[in-house]
Design a protein around this motif. Structure first.
Motif, PDB file in Angstrom:
ATOM      1  N   SER A 567      41.946  21.351 -35.601  1.00 13.79           N
ATOM      2  CA  SER A 567      43.007  20.434 -35.166  1.00 13.79           C
ATOM      3  C   SER A 567      44.358  21.086 -35.404  1.00 13.79           C
ATOM      4  CB  SER A 567      42.913  19.103 -35.927  1.00 13.79           C
ATOM      5  OG  SER A 567      41.690  18.449 -35.666  1.00 13.79           O
ATOM      6  N   LEU A 568      45.383  20.535 -34.754  1.00 18.80           N
ATOM      7  CA  LEU A 568      46.744  21.068 -34.861  1.00 18.80           C
ATOM      8  C   LEU A 568      47.584  20.133 -35.719  1.00 18.80           C
ATOM      9  CD1 LEU A 568      49.102  22.922 -34.104  1.00 18.80           C
ATOM     10  CD2 LEU A 568      49.317  21.646 -31.953  1.00 18.80           C
ATOM     11  N   LEU A 569      48.030  20.626 -36.869  1.00 18.41           N
ATOM     12  CA  LEU A 569      48.836  19.855 -37.805  1.00 18.41           C
ATOM     13  C   LEU A 569      50.306  20.253 -37.685  1.00 18.41           C
ATOM     14  CD1 LEU A 569      49.153  17.935 -40.255  1.00 18.41           C
ATOM     15  CD2 LEU A 569      48.691  19.925 -41.724  1.00 18.41           C
ATOM     16  N   LYS A 570      51.151  19.265 -37.483  1.00 17.91           N
ATOM     17  CA  LYS A 570      52.596  19.485 -37.435  1.00 17.91           C
ATOM     18  C   LYS A 570      53.203  18.970 -38.733  1.00 17.91           C
ATOM     19  CE  LYS A 570      56.821  18.104 -34.982  1.00 17.91           C
ATOM     20  NZ  LYS A 570      57.368  17.261 -33.872  1.00 17.91           N
ATOM     21  N   THR A 571      53.995  19.806 -39.386  1.00 17.17           N
ATOM     22  CA  THR A 571      54.671  19.439 -40.624  1.00 17.17           C
ATOM     23  C   THR A 571      56.173  19.459 -40.379  1.00 17.17           C
ATOM     24  OG1 THR A 571      52.898  20.433 -41.930  1.00 17.17           O
ATOM     25  CG2 THR A 571      54.967  19.991 -43.060  1.00 17.17           C
ATOM     26  N   THR A 572      56.841  18.388 -40.776  1.00 14.51           N
ATOM     27  CA  THR A 572      58.295  18.276 -40.572  1.00 14.51           C
ATOM     28  C   THR A 572      58.966  18.033 -41.915  1.00 14.51           C
ATOM     29  OG1 THR A 572      57.931  17.311 -38.387  1.00 14.51           O
ATOM     30  CG2 THR A 572      60.125  17.048 -39.351  1.00 14.51           C
ATOM     31  N   LEU A 573      60.033  18.758 -42.165  1.00 10.24           N
ATOM     32  CA  LEU A 573      60.862  18.553 -43.351  1.00 10.24           C
ATOM     33  C   LEU A 573      62.130  17.821 -42.941  1.00 10.24           C
ATOM     34  CD1 LEU A 573      60.571  22.101 -44.985  1.00 10.24           C
ATOM     35  CD2 LEU A 573      59.010  20.160 -45.191  1.00 10.24           C
ATOM     36  N   SER A 574      62.411  16.731 -43.599  1.00  5.18           N
ATOM     37  CA  SER A 574      63.592  15.936 -43.252  1.00  5.18           C
ATOM     38  C   SER A 574      64.295  15.475 -44.520  1.00  5.18           C
ATOM     39  CB  SER A 574      63.188  14.731 -42.390  1.00  5.18           C
ATOM     40  OG  SER A 574      62.268  13.915 -43.081  1.00  5.18           O
ATOM     41  N   ARG A 595      61.794  15.380 -47.733  1.00  7.22           N
ATOM     42  CA  ARG A 595      60.460  14.805 -47.731  1.00  7.22           C
ATOM     43  C   ARG A 595      59.637  15.457 -46.623  1.00  7.22           C
ATOM     44  NH1 ARG A 595      59.597   9.239 -47.528  1.00  7.22           N
ATOM     45  NH2 ARG A 595      57.570   9.666 -46.576  1.00  7.22           N
ATOM     46  N   ILE A 596      58.339  15.363 -46.765  1.00  7.97           N
ATOM     47  CA  ILE A 596      57.410  15.961 -45.814  1.00  7.97           C
ATOM     48  C   ILE A 596      56.786  14.867 -44.958  1.00  7.97           C
ATOM     49  CG2 ILE A 596      55.316  17.343 -45.541  1.00  7.97           C
ATOM     50  CD1 ILE A 596      55.839  18.427 -48.375  1.00  7.97           C
ATOM     51  N   THR A 597      56.749  15.120 -43.644  1.00 10.95           N
ATOM     52  CA  THR A 597      56.009  14.260 -42.724  1.00 10.95           C
ATOM     53  C   THR A 597      54.920  15.091 -42.064  1.00 10.95           C
ATOM     54  OG1 THR A 597      57.987  12.927 -42.282  1.00 10.95           O
ATOM     55  CG2 THR A 597      56.156  12.749 -40.716  1.00 10.95           C
ATOM     56  N   ASP A 605      49.289  18.032 -23.827  1.00 10.94           N
ATOM     57  CA  ASP A 605      50.616  17.867 -23.218  1.00 10.94           C
ATOM     58  C   ASP A 605      51.737  17.878 -24.244  1.00 10.94           C
ATOM     59  OD1 ASP A 605      49.317  17.697 -20.817  1.00 10.94           O
ATOM     60  OD2 ASP A 605      49.398  15.505 -20.686  1.00 10.94           O
ATOM     61  N   GLU A 606      51.412  17.622 -25.501  1.00 12.18           N
ATOM     62  CA  GLU A 606      52.414  17.611 -26.575  1.00 12.18           C
ATOM     63  C   GLU A 606      52.411  18.908 -27.372  1.00 12.18           C
ATOM     64  OE1 GLU A 606      51.252  14.274 -28.863  1.00 12.18           O
ATOM     65  OE2 GLU A 606      51.644  12.802 -27.275  1.00 12.18           O
ATOM     66  N   ALA A 607      51.669  19.915 -26.887  1.00  9.09           N
ATOM     67  CA  ALA A 607      51.463  21.132 -27.677  1.00  9.09           C
ATOM     68  C   ALA A 607      52.156  22.345 -27.093  1.00  9.09           C
ATOM     69  CB  ALA A 607      49.974  21.393 -27.830  1.00  9.09           C
ATOM     70  N   LEU A 608      53.202  22.149 -26.293  1.00  8.71           N
ATOM     71  CA  LEU A 608      54.089  23.231 -25.859  1.00  8.71           C
ATOM     72  C   LEU A 608      55.277  23.190 -26.812  1.00  8.71           C
ATOM     73  CD1 LEU A 608      53.769  22.453 -22.072  1.00  8.71           C
ATOM     74  CD2 LEU A 608      52.944  24.543 -23.159  1.00  8.71           C
ATOM     75  N   LEU A 609      55.356  24.132 -27.742  1.00  5.99           N
ATOM     76  CA  LEU A 609      56.117  23.929 -28.966  1.00  5.99           C
ATOM     77  C   LEU A 609      57.216  24.963 -29.181  1.00  5.99           C
ATOM     78  CD1 LEU A 609      52.943  23.366 -31.174  1.00  5.99           C
ATOM     79  CD2 LEU A 609      54.401  21.586 -30.167  1.00  5.99           C
ATOM     80  N   LYS A 610      58.243  24.508 -29.889  1.00  4.88           N
ATOM     81  CA  LYS A 610      59.287  25.384 -30.411  1.00  4.88           C
ATOM     82  C   LYS A 610      59.414  25.127 -31.904  1.00  4.88           C
ATOM     83  CE  LYS A 610      61.826  25.518 -26.037  1.00  4.88           C
ATOM     84  NZ  LYS A 610      63.089  25.166 -25.317  1.00  4.88           N
ATOM     85  N   PHE A 611      59.788  26.181 -32.628  1.00  5.94           N
ATOM     86  CA  PHE A 611      59.972  25.995 -34.059  1.00  5.94           C
ATOM     87  C   PHE A 611      61.143  25.041 -34.299  1.00  5.94           C
ATOM     88  CE2 PHE A 611      57.962  30.337 -34.335  1.00  5.94           C
ATOM     89  CZ  PHE A 611      56.795  29.879 -34.926  1.00  5.94           C
ATOM     90  N   PRO A 612      61.056  24.195 -35.328  1.00 10.03           N
ATOM     91  CA  PRO A 612      62.114  23.223 -35.576  1.00 10.03           C
ATOM     92  C   PRO A 612      63.418  23.900 -35.998  1.00 10.03           C
ATOM     93  CG  PRO A 612      60.522  23.228 -37.368  1.00 10.03           C
ATOM     94  CD  PRO A 612      59.948  24.092 -36.293  1.00 10.03           C
ATOM     95  N   THR A 613      64.520  23.202 -35.793  1.00 11.96           N
ATOM     96  CA  THR A 613      65.831  23.702 -36.199  1.00 11.96           C
ATOM     97  C   THR A 613      65.807  24.067 -37.679  1.00 11.96           C
ATOM     98  OG1 THR A 613      66.877  22.284 -34.550  1.00 11.96           O
ATOM     99  CG2 THR A 613      68.278  23.135 -36.326  1.00 11.96           C
ATOM    100  N   ASN A 614      66.371  25.198 -37.985  1.00 13.59           N
ATOM    101  CA  ASN A 614      66.435  25.690 -39.360  1.00 13.59           C
ATOM    102  C   ASN A 614      65.047  25.926 -39.940  1.00 13.59           C
ATOM    103  OD1 ASN A 614      68.035  26.545 -41.570  1.00 13.59           O
ATOM    104  ND2 ASN A 614      67.707  24.590 -42.612  1.00 13.59           N
ATOM    105  N   PHE A 615      64.034  25.986 -39.063  1.00 13.51           N
ATOM    106  CA  PHE A 615      62.646  26.176 -39.476  1.00 13.51           C
ATOM    107  C   PHE A 615      62.217  25.135 -40.514  1.00 13.51           C
ATOM    108  CE2 PHE A 615      64.185  30.381 -38.138  1.00 13.51           C
ATOM    109  CZ  PHE A 615      63.352  30.556 -37.045  1.00 13.51           C
ATOM    110  N   GLN A 616      62.670  23.915 -40.310  1.00 13.13           N
ATOM    111  CA  GLN A 616      62.319  22.816 -41.223  1.00 13.13           C
ATOM    112  C   GLN A 616      60.979  22.205 -40.824  1.00 13.13           C
ATOM    113  OE1 GLN A 616      67.004  21.579 -41.823  1.00 13.13           O
ATOM    114  NE2 GLN A 616      65.488  19.955 -41.766  1.00 13.13           N
ATOM    115  N   GLY A 617      59.928  22.958 -41.114  1.00 12.27           N
ATOM    116  CA  GLY A 617      58.592  22.524 -40.774  1.00 12.27           C
ATOM    117  C   GLY A 617      57.828  23.642 -40.099  1.00 12.27           C
ATOM    118  N   GLY A 618      56.684  23.304 -39.552  1.00 12.47           N
ATOM    119  CA  GLY A 618      55.881  24.327 -38.900  1.00 12.47           C
ATOM    120  C   GLY A 618      54.571  23.758 -38.411  1.00 12.47           C
ATOM    121  N   TYR A 619      53.664  24.682 -38.056  1.00 12.53           N
ATOM    122  CA  TYR A 619      52.404  24.297 -37.434  1.00 12.53           C
ATOM    123  C   TYR A 619      51.255  25.037 -38.111  1.00 12.53           C
ATOM    124  CZ  TYR A 619      55.694  22.614 -33.971  1.00 12.53           C
ATOM    125  OH  TYR A 619      56.744  21.969 -33.358  1.00 12.53           O
TER     126      TYR A 619
END
Length: 826
Positions: A567-574, A595-597, A605-619
């Motif tokens: 599976s594809l896990l998306k992690t976001t730092l906010s 915090r981590i989301t 369709d949701e898996a065409l991706l760019k790295f988040p701004t400031n690399f705050q998260g990943g895949y």
């Protein structure tokens, strides 16, 4: 059954042990005499002293060959030869092995035979109006078939071997290109041929998108009275296959001619198969457009032509600035050779030369090699678990800009020209360390086959920094683990428009991390400088523009984390604002913190991706059914490395649909055998109707616990400067990504390495720290001298598989530079 698979080493090349034996034989009696004197001096002046906490240990000196039979020294010996020990592949075949020369000739003979009824003309004499074989290469078996065989190792389960064959049907009523699947191999009465269409999104491959053929250009322009000028073509040649046209750029014929463009361009039409209908459509000189050669010559004669080339001064007549000859004052101590790497105790990686299998420190993998993109890696295992099924470059894009017809219309996809086809032998001691192990590769072209002895190099290197370390004062918390790495490298010098060397490196770390790195060097594709070009690059010589451009290289990474269900896990730092009751009035109860989301992306369709701004998260690719000791899904994270870019320009007709993969940092799709690549060699000339449309991979399918593929980009936005002369440098023209364990293990497995040190604090103040090095101490021996540098051209074979006469320099240039340098002969 296993013998049906040919080894990747396709010709009777010198074995590495023979080469090393020859190198060893070069130790003359004079050198031994010099060594005798040196060793006597060392023996009389040097005492070896070791303070070690483990009793009963001895200093280990690598090597088994005593100098002069052991009579000169009891301890100092000649280092063992740098021959890697034999590897132990998990299977007795390489399912991804390239075709041998014998197999290529056998397939071609079968296709040329009357029963095949293909009306073929041999490629070495074929013209655009003929039917001819353009390409023959291995077609990889399905993943299911390979995994079934690897699971059983039953000879009855060995996947059938097939070849992909491309034929230019120029003699057909409606000329067309077709790809075919030929097999099973070797050729027997059961061998069949069928159209290979399931990997494409279009029904046909238009003939105007056909492969490169030097005859196109010679028949168009004929001979030149001298060779003071050379021409180069741009591309793509077509939008949808309805025409085949390109711009010619004229340059001075001098070393480094890429940096000597003239202010003259021609637009030519080579559509169809009849050269008598090919024509020149336009001439552009100094921003002046002429529809015919006559109108251009009229302007030249009547004085209305605005001259665009300033007079050349005496100083500028010296064009040696574009060569690679050393200039400048000799730097301090640069007359001495720099340090070199030596494995004093012997090489620590294993190689099976026949099966192209490599193992090192728990890693094991097979190598493959193809015409389109060169080196690729398969069945990558770490600590006996498959981590990656396929790691393979897919395409290399270069899009230029400028205020002239050549740069503003150049958008390259290099698989068309053949990244693997452009690989030449590596330079020992320069492209790779002296003790590197080399592996060969062979490719097919329409006019013959080429065998390279040193297409791939393998070596271990000390990164010069620990992979982990800590300074501490409690028991067993102070220590370091050495950061050794295994590097597998190949270099493709793409001669289509830029003589650019792309260095492909796969770097394996002791903690289970893989680093994929691409760096570039070579000559710029330059433009003609004038005052209107400032927005499109930098002036790097009197009349030379270093043109702005993007490079984007796409990789296919088929991770199998704990199996094929991932599976594809998306992690976001906010940022969050939280109230904490335990803080007093001095700071207040409000806290601003990270915090981590975590969320799973479950739809393509949701898996065409760019790295988040400031690399705050990943895949991360995870297996939700497989957890580590702490109950966390095991995973491998995709970490951006140096210069994680994607293409700047979106919407250009020259890249309208044929390189949609380049719009993102990465993308994740369901794995399918019908979607083996993000691109195809035919995409280059069909941006409006690409045979492989990457966006069509993404059709809403589920990504939860499925067999997934990650498509990852590296690249650079290249704003050239004067320091790109004569060549771009690999230190800054580089990009990378990392695949690293993320809760895959229960701990950092690099701590398992015995190449480490653990220190304990002294019990008495002022005493030294005691330590253990786990019995692995520096080996000490006399290194064998590097072999004398030699470099020979690659071996070429004709279409009958016979060794061809050595190529002239001009013939080698034609094969390497393709139509970037078109020298026409009467």
């Amino acid at each position: 059954m296993a013998r049906r698979y040919g080894q990747l080493k396709t010709v009777a090349l010198d074995e590495p042990d023979n080469e090393l034996a020859r190198a060893s034989s070069r130790i003359t009696s004079h050198r031994l005499g010099v060594l005798f004197i040196i060793i006597l001096a060392l023996a009389s002046l040097t005492a070896i002293q070791v303070n070690h906490s483990t009793s009963g240990s001895e200093i280990f000196f690598g090597g088994s060959e005593s100098l002069a039979g052991g009579r000169l020294s009891e301890d100092i010996k000649i280092c063992v030869s740098n021959i890697p020990p034999a590897a132990h592949p998990p299977a007795p075949i390489n399912p991804w092995a390239s075709l041998t020369i014998h197999e290529m000739v056998e397939i071609q003979t079968w296709l040329l035979s009357p029963p095949a009824n293909l009306n073929l003309t041999r490629g070495d004499i074929a013209r655009p109006s003929d039917n001819s074989i353009y390409m023959i290469q291995s077609y990889y078996p399905s993943k299911a078939d390979v995994l079934k065989y690897f699971s059983s190792l039953d000879p009855h389960d060995v996947p059938a071997r097939f070849a992909r064959v491309t034929i230019h049907h120029g003699a057909a009523m409606e000329p067309v290109i077709r790809d075919y699947l030929v097999g099973p191999l070797p050729v027997t009465p059961t061998t069949r041929m069928r159209a290979l269409t399931e990997i494409y999104h279009t029904e046909t491959l238009p003939y105007n998108a056909r492969g490169y053929d030097a005859l196109d250009w010679n028949e168009l322009l004929g001979g030149l009275p001298n060779d003071t000028l050379v021409a180069g073509g741009t591309g793509p040649f077509s939008f949808d296959g309805s025409f085949r046209r390109f711009w010619l750029n004229w340059q001075r014929d001098t070393p480094g001619f890429w940096l000597h463009p003239l202010n003259l361009w021609q637009y030519v039409d080579v559509s169809g198969t009849d050269p008598s209908k090919w024509d020149q459509l336009k001439i552009v000189y100094n921003h002046q457009v002429f529809d015919t050669a006559e109108s251009f010559m009229d302007a030249f004669r009547n004085g209305t032509l605005k001259r665009g080339v300033p007079p050349v001064t005496k100083k500028e007549e010296d064009l040696s600035w574009s060569t690679r000859e050393r200039i400048g004052a000799l730097r301090d101590l640069d007359n001495l050779p720099g340090p070199r790497s030596v494995s004093f105790a012997g090489l620590r990686y294993r190689v099976d030369h026949d099966l192209q299998y490599v193992s090192w420190m728990g890693w094991g993998l097979y190598l493959g090699f193809d015409r389109d993109m060169g080196l690729n890696l398969w069945d990558i295992r770490f600590r006996d678990e498959r981590i990656i099924y396929e790691l393979k470059p897919q395409e290399a894009l270069a899009q230029y800009t400028g205020n002239d017809p050549y740069k503003s219309s150049t958008a390259l996809l290099d698989s068309y020209f053949g990244m693997g086809q452009s690989v030449r032998d590596l330079l020992p001691g320069y492209d790779c360390p002296d003790e590197a192990t080399y592996l060969p590769a062979t490719t097919f072209s329409a006019t013959g086959m080429m065998a390279r002895k040193r297409a791939i190099c393998i070596f271990e290197q000390d990164s010069g920094r620990p992979i982990s370390r800590h300074l501490g004062f409690e028991r067993s918390e102070f220590g370091a683990v050495k950061g050794y790495q295994l590097v597998i490298r190949s270099i493709a010098t793409v001669g289509n428009f830029i003589n650019l060397s792309l260095v492909f490196e796969y770097i394996f770390h002791v903690d289970g991390t893989i680093e994929v790195r691409v760096s570039a060097s070579g000559y710029l594709l330059s433009g003609f400088w004038d005052d209107e070009q400032g927005a499109y690059g930098s002036k790097i010589w009197n009349t030379t523009l270093g043109s702005l451009h993007d490079h984007v290289i796409n990789f296919k990474v088929d991770l199998d984390v704990g199996g094929t269900s991932n599976s594809l896990l998306k992690t976001t730092l906010s940022q969050e604002v939280a109230n904490q009751p335990w803080f007093g009035d001095d700071w207040g109860e409000e806290v601003i913190q990270q915090r981590i989301t975590r969320e799973y992306i479950d739809n393509e369709d949701e898996a065409l991706l760019k790295f988040p701004t400031n690399f705050q998260g990943g895949y991360t690719i995870v297996n939700t059914n497989e957890t580590n000791k702490w109950g966390i899904p095991r995973g491998y994270a995709i970490h951006p490395g140096y210069s994680p870019v994607y293409n700047t320009v979106v919407g250009s007709k020259r890249l309208l649909k044929n390189a949609n993969w380049a719009r993102y940092n990465l993308a994740v799709s369901r794995r399918k055998d019908t979607e083996p690549s993000s691109s195809s060699m035919w995409n280059f000339n069909l941006p409006g109707a690409p045979p492989v449309d990457f966006h069509k991979f993404f059709d809403g399918e589920n990504l939860t616990q499925e067999d997934l593929v990650t498509w990852i980009n590296v690249g650079m936005h290249h704003l050239p400067a004067s320091e790109d002369v004569p060549n771009t440098r690999t230190n800054t023209a580089a990009s990378s990504f990392f695949l690293t364990p993320f809760n895959y293990f229960n701990y950092d497995v690099s701590i398992e390495s015995a190449n480490a040190i653990l220190l304990q604090p002294p019990t008495t103040p002022g005493d030294p720290f005691s330590y253990t090095d786990y019995g692995v101490r520096p080996a000490h021996c006399i290194p064998q001298p590097p072999a004398a540098f030699e470099y020979y051209p690659e071996k070429e074979y004709d279409l009958d598989g016979k060794l061809a006469p050595p190529s002239t320099v001009e013939e080698m240039r034609k094969a390497s530079e393709l139509y970037l340098r078109l020298k026409f002969e009467p």
